[in-house]
Enzyme design. Sequence first.
Site, short mmCIF file in Angstrom:
data_model
loop_
_atom_site.label_atom_id
_atom_site.label_comp_id
_atom_site.label_asym_id
_atom_site.label_seq_id
_atom_site.Cartn_x
_atom_site.Cartn_y
_atom_site.Cartn_z
CB VAL A 69 -9.18 1.53 -5.38
CG1 VAL A 69 -8.82 0.99 -6.75
CG2 VAL A 69 -8.19 2.61 -4.94
CD GLN A 115 -14.50 -1.04 -3.03
OE1 GLN A 115 -15.64 -1.37 -2.67
NE2 GLN A 115 -13.85 -1.60 -4.02
CG ASP A 141 -2.08 0.96 1.06
OD1 ASP A 141 -3.24 0.50 0.96
OD2 ASP A 141 -1.83 2.19 1.04
CG HIS A 186 -6.81 -2.83 3.02
ND1 HIS A 186 -6.08 -1.67 2.82
CD2 HIS A 186 -7.98 -2.63 2.38
CE1 HIS A 186 -6.80 -0.82 2.10
NE2 HIS A 186 -7.96 -1.37 1.82
CG HIS A 216 -8.45 -3.27 -2.56
ND1 HIS A 216 -9.43 -2.63 -3.29
CD2 HIS A 216 -8.24 -2.51 -1.46
CE1 HIS A 216 -9.78 -1.52 -2.66
NE2 HIS A 216 -9.08 -1.42 -1.54
CG ASN A 273 -12.02 -0.50 3.59
OD1 ASN A 273 -12.37 -0.89 4.70
ND2 ASN A 273 -10.88 0.13 3.37
P1 AMP Z 1 -9.68 1.28 -0.10
O1 AMP Z 1 -9.87 2.56 0.63
O2 AMP Z 1 -10.07 0.06 0.67
O3 AMP Z 1 -10.33 1.32 -1.48
O4 AMP Z 1 -8.13 1.11 -0.28
C1 AMP Z 1 -7.41 1.65 -1.33
C2 AMP Z 1 -5.98 1.61 -0.91
O5 AMP Z 1 -5.19 1.78 -2.06
C3 AMP Z 1 -5.60 2.72 0.08
O6 AMP Z 1 -5.10 2.12 1.28
C4 AMP Z 1 -4.51 3.48 -0.66
O7 AMP Z 1 -3.48 3.92 0.19
C5 AMP Z 1 -4.03 2.47 -1.67
N1 AMP Z 1 -3.45 3.04 -2.88
C6 AMP Z 1 -3.92 4.08 -3.61
N2 AMP Z 1 -3.14 4.30 -4.67
C7 AMP Z 1 -2.15 3.35 -4.62
C8 AMP Z 1 -1.02 3.06 -5.44
N3 AMP Z 1 -0.73 3.76 -6.54
N4 AMP Z 1 -0.22 2.02 -5.07
C9 AMP Z 1 -0.49 1.31 -3.95
N5 AMP Z 1 -1.54 1.55 -3.15
C10 AMP Z 1 -2.35 2.56 -3.47
#
Ligand code: AMP
Length: 117
Positions: A97, A95, A31, A103, A101, A88
């Site tokens: 992204v 969430q 992350d 974590h 995924h 999430n």
């Molecule tokens: P979520 O909030 O569960 O959708 O988690 C998305 C996660 O993606 C967050 O913890 C971010 O820090 C992580 N994230 C966003 N952009 C990147 C990236 N380019 N490379 C790695 N992790 C990322």
Amino acid sequence: MAERTLFTRIIDGEIPGDFVYQDEHVVAIRDINPSAPVHVLVIPRKPVRSLAHLEEKDRELAGHLLLAVRKVAEQEGIGESGYRVVINTGDGGGQTVPHLHLHVMGGTEFTEAGMRG
Ligand code: AMP
């Protein structure tokens, strides 16, 4: 065609990612904004939007994701000490992204409420 997700672009090498694990169905990257000493995202190559979009036909993939979590945790040295897995899901779940995924967080001590310290 639907817009490709951030994680698909990382998987395809368009955006850099710190890969710690890859197989036919799953990748794992660190992350970018870790909330624990070990914070890895386990991501299916298939761009399933969220856990709420996982279908019966994804049964094998779902199992594969969990086994990948176990492998990543062992590889990262937290298999024995323990770790937290968070998915999430949707806006209400925080969430950000829209590509499923998991974590995987460890290297610290979690309490029932959150991280100690
Ligand atoms: P979520 O909030 O569960 O959708 O988690 C998305 C996660 O993606 C967050 O913890 C971010 O820090 C992580 N994230 C966003 N952009 C990147 C990236 N380019 N490379 C790695 N992790 C990322």
